[in-house]
Design a protein around this motif. Sequence first.
Motif, PDB file in Angstrom:
ATOM      1  N   ASP A  88      35.737  33.219  39.034  1.00 25.28           N
ATOM      2  CA  ASP A  88      34.440  32.527  39.064  1.00 25.28           C
ATOM      3  C   ASP A  88      34.294  31.591  37.864  1.00 25.28           C
ATOM      4  N   GLU A  89      34.598  32.116  36.689  1.00 30.42           N
ATOM      5  CA  GLU A  89      34.424  31.331  35.457  1.00 30.42           C
ATOM      6  C   GLU A  89      35.323  30.103  35.449  1.00 30.42           C
ATOM      7  N   ILE A  90      36.567  30.259  35.838  1.00 29.74           N
ATOM      8  CA  ILE A  90      37.504  29.138  35.838  1.00 29.74           C
ATOM      9  C   ILE A  90      37.077  28.086  36.853  1.00 29.74           C
ATOM     10  N   ASP A  91      36.700  28.520  38.035  1.00 31.39           N
ATOM     11  CA  ASP A  91      36.346  27.565  39.082  1.00 31.39           C
ATOM     12  C   ASP A  91      35.091  26.783  38.732  1.00 31.39           C
ATOM     13  N   ASN A  92      34.174  27.420  38.008  1.00 30.27           N
ATOM     14  CA  ASN A  92      32.921  26.755  37.652  1.00 30.27           C
ATOM     15  C   ASN A  92      32.946  26.110  36.270  1.00 30.27           C
ATOM     16  N   GLY A  93      34.094  26.157  35.613  1.00 28.64           N
ATOM     17  CA  GLY A  93      34.216  25.494  34.311  1.00 28.64           C
ATOM     18  C   GLY A  93      33.536  26.208  33.180  1.00 28.64           C
ATOM     19  N   THR A  94      33.305  27.528  33.315  1.00 28.71           N
ATOM     20  CA  THR A  94      32.647  28.269  32.235  1.00 28.71           C
ATOM     21  C   THR A  94      33.594  29.217  31.515  1.00 28.71           C
ATOM     22  N   ALA A  95      34.881  29.183  31.865  1.00 28.27           N
ATOM     23  CA  ALA A  95      35.850  30.056  31.197  1.00 28.27           C
ATOM     24  C   ALA A  95      36.017  29.626  29.747  1.00 28.27           C
TER      25      ALA A  95
ATOM     26  N   PRO B  36      44.390  57.285  52.694  1.00 27.26           N
ATOM     27  CA  PRO B  36      43.150  58.005  53.021  1.00 27.26           C
ATOM     28  C   PRO B  36      42.680  58.949  51.928  1.00 27.26           C
ATOM     29  N   GLU B  37      43.621  59.606  51.247  1.00 27.43           N
ATOM     30  CA  GLU B  37      43.208  60.579  50.240  1.00 27.43           C
ATOM     31  C   GLU B  37      42.610  59.925  49.000  1.00 27.43           C
ATOM     32  N   ALA B  38      42.786  58.624  48.842  1.00 28.96           N
ATOM     33  CA  ALA B  38      42.236  57.919  47.677  1.00 28.96           C
ATOM     34  C   ALA B  38      41.026  57.064  48.043  1.00 28.96           C
ATOM     35  N   ALA B  39      40.496  57.232  49.248  1.00 30.13           N
ATOM     36  CA  ALA B  39      39.384  56.383  49.695  1.00 30.13           C
ATOM     37  C   ALA B  39      38.185  56.471  48.770  1.00 30.13           C
ATOM     38  N   GLY B  40      37.988  57.613  48.158  1.00 25.18           N
ATOM     39  CA  GLY B  40      36.846  57.779  47.268  1.00 25.18           C
ATOM     40  C   GLY B  40      36.902  56.937  46.015  1.00 25.18           C
ATOM     41  N   LEU B  41      38.061  56.353  45.718  1.00 28.98           N
ATOM     42  CA  LEU B  41      38.207  55.517  44.535  1.00 28.98           C
ATOM     43  C   LEU B  41      37.874  54.047  44.800  1.00 28.98           C
ATOM     44  N   ALA B  42      37.645  53.705  46.077  1.00 29.28           N
ATOM     45  CA  ALA B  42      37.501  52.294  46.442  1.00 29.28           C
ATOM     46  C   ALA B  42      36.389  51.589  45.684  1.00 29.28           C
ATOM     47  N   ALA B  43      35.229  52.219  45.571  1.00 30.18           N
ATOM     48  CA  ALA B  43      34.100  51.564  44.909  1.00 30.18           C
ATOM     49  C   ALA B  43      34.399  51.303  43.436  1.00 30.18           C
ATOM     50  N   ALA B  44      34.966  52.286  42.747  1.00 31.90           N
ATOM     51  CA  ALA B  44      35.272  52.112  41.327  1.00 31.90           C
ATOM     52  C   ALA B  44      36.348  51.054  41.119  1.00 31.90           C
ATOM     53  N   ILE B  45      37.354  51.040  41.979  1.00 35.28           N
ATOM     54  CA  ILE B  45      38.411  50.038  41.867  1.00 35.28           C
ATOM     55  C   ILE B  45      37.857  48.649  42.149  1.00 35.28           C
ATOM     56  N   ALA B  46      37.043  48.519  43.187  1.00 35.20           N
ATOM     57  CA  ALA B  46      36.454  47.223  43.518  1.00 35.20           C
ATOM     58  C   ALA B  46      35.603  46.698  42.369  1.00 35.20           C
ATOM     59  N   ALA B  47      34.841  47.576  41.732  1.00 34.81           N
ATOM     60  CA  ALA B  47      33.990  47.159  40.615  1.00 34.81           C
ATOM     61  C   ALA B  47      34.829  46.694  39.435  1.00 34.81           C
ATOM     62  N   GLU B  48      35.933  47.392  39.156  1.00 33.32           N
ATOM     63  CA  GLU B  48      36.771  46.996  38.028  1.00 33.32           C
ATOM     64  C   GLU B  48      37.480  45.678  38.294  1.00 33.32           C
ATOM     65  N   ILE B  49      37.956  45.490  39.523  1.00 34.66           N
ATOM     66  CA  ILE B  49      38.597  44.218  39.873  1.00 34.66           C
ATOM     67  C   ILE B  49      37.582  43.081  39.806  1.00 34.66           C
ATOM     68  N   ASP B  50      36.360  43.344  40.200  1.00 33.74           N
ATOM     69  CA  ASP B  50      35.325  42.316  40.123  1.00 33.74           C
ATOM     70  C   ASP B  50      35.143  41.834  38.690  1.00 33.74           C
ATOM     71  N   GLN B  51      35.087  42.775  37.750  1.00 37.41           N
ATOM     72  CA  GLN B  51      34.867  42.407  36.359  1.00 37.41           C
ATOM     73  C   GLN B  51      36.096  41.787  35.701  1.00 37.41           C
ATOM     74  N   ALA B  52      37.272  42.308  36.015  1.00 39.19           N
ATOM     75  CA  ALA B  52      38.482  41.877  35.311  1.00 39.19           C
ATOM     76  C   ALA B  52      39.177  40.689  35.957  1.00 39.19           C
ATOM     77  N   VAL B  53      39.045  40.527  37.269  1.00 40.44           N
ATOM     78  CA  VAL B  53      39.784  39.487  37.992  1.00 40.44           C
ATOM     79  C   VAL B  53      38.843  38.477  38.633  1.00 40.44           C
ATOM     80  N   VAL B  54      37.970  38.953  39.502  1.00 41.21           N
ATOM     81  CA  VAL B  54      37.147  38.038  40.281  1.00 41.21           C
ATOM     82  C   VAL B  54      36.196  37.252  39.386  1.00 41.21           C
ATOM     83  N   ARG B  55      35.611  37.918  38.430  1.00 41.76           N
ATOM     84  CA  ARG B  55      34.718  37.217  37.503  1.00 41.76           C
ATOM     85  C   ARG B  55      35.456  36.092  36.784  1.00 41.76           C
ATOM     86  N   ARG B  56      36.696  36.360  36.392  1.00 41.93           N
ATOM     87  CA  ARG B  56      37.499  35.331  35.719  1.00 41.93           C
ATOM     88  C   ARG B  56      37.743  34.140  36.644  1.00 41.93           C
TER      89      ARG B  56
END
Length: 308
Positions: free
Chosen positions: A129-136, A107-127
């Motif tokens: 996406d790229e691999i699954d669509n053949g653009t990696a 609970p005390e770290a809830a304020g970090l959720a948006a920043a963490i989600a955004a970083e994971i999106d760029q570093a992990v989820v985007r990758r």
Amino acid sequence: MSQPRLRLVTHSGKFHCDEVFAYGVLRLALGLGAAGEDHDLIRTRDPAIIAAGDVVWDVGARYDVEARRFDHHQRGAPQREDGTPYSAAGLIWQAHGHAAVRALLPPEAAGLAAAIAAEIDQAVVRRIDEIDNGTAPERDVLGLAALIGDFNPGWDSEGGDAAADAAFLQAAALAEGVLRRRVEVLRGRMAADAEVLAAHARSADPRVLELERGMPWKGAVFTHGLPVLFALYPASNGNWMVDAMPPEPGSFAQRLPLPEAWAGLQDAALAEASGVPDAVFTHLRRFVGAARTRDGAREMARRAIALG
């Protein structure tokens, strides 16, 4: 009267990282337990079963967040702002990534959720996406997508759909474990950043960062452009470390190494050479040293700067 179990639907057959990762995200975001407890995981290509699903991803030729449909194979499927196509993982993450991260944070770290989600999106989820669509740009045989792909039963294995479904759950456990660890790593890093900034503001000399405990500190110095040359912090053995700051991320050099006359010396020899009575050691490569007390470590840093 008990609520009917949710029907989570994705395609059958060979599975890939995007739908496996998406399943882990959904379980976390929706607060679900194991498959069969409070939801049914259905892997199928039957149009009628797909249409009856409560949440459907990577199948169904439809993207509609309100209807909880997350396919990316149809014409007009959504793309990122730079034109990178989404995979099912990316579509699920846009809708449920923040909630999944929030579920993993205290609970005390809830304020970090948006920043963490955004970083994971760029570093992990985007990758993903790229691999699954053949653009990696390249294929990583030790990357998450490859490791998850290895869970698929072999072409000559027995067990049919039941074995494949079991393998999917095993792969999903790996993906969820990776996500859990990444969230915790980023939480720790972001929490350390805040402590480093606060400690730097308290430090008498902006070139010397005094920390109350060991933590990742160099990233914060780089990110915020702090003029730190040395960081001081207690070690587990009771000594106080004097850690030199590198000039750039990943470098083994130092903005200012400890004095050459101290290199490789310990105890009495170092105390004599440095003029710091409780100095303990200086590494031969001059990137780190230690004293028995905080005052001693502070004096080592002060003298190193004066001699530099």
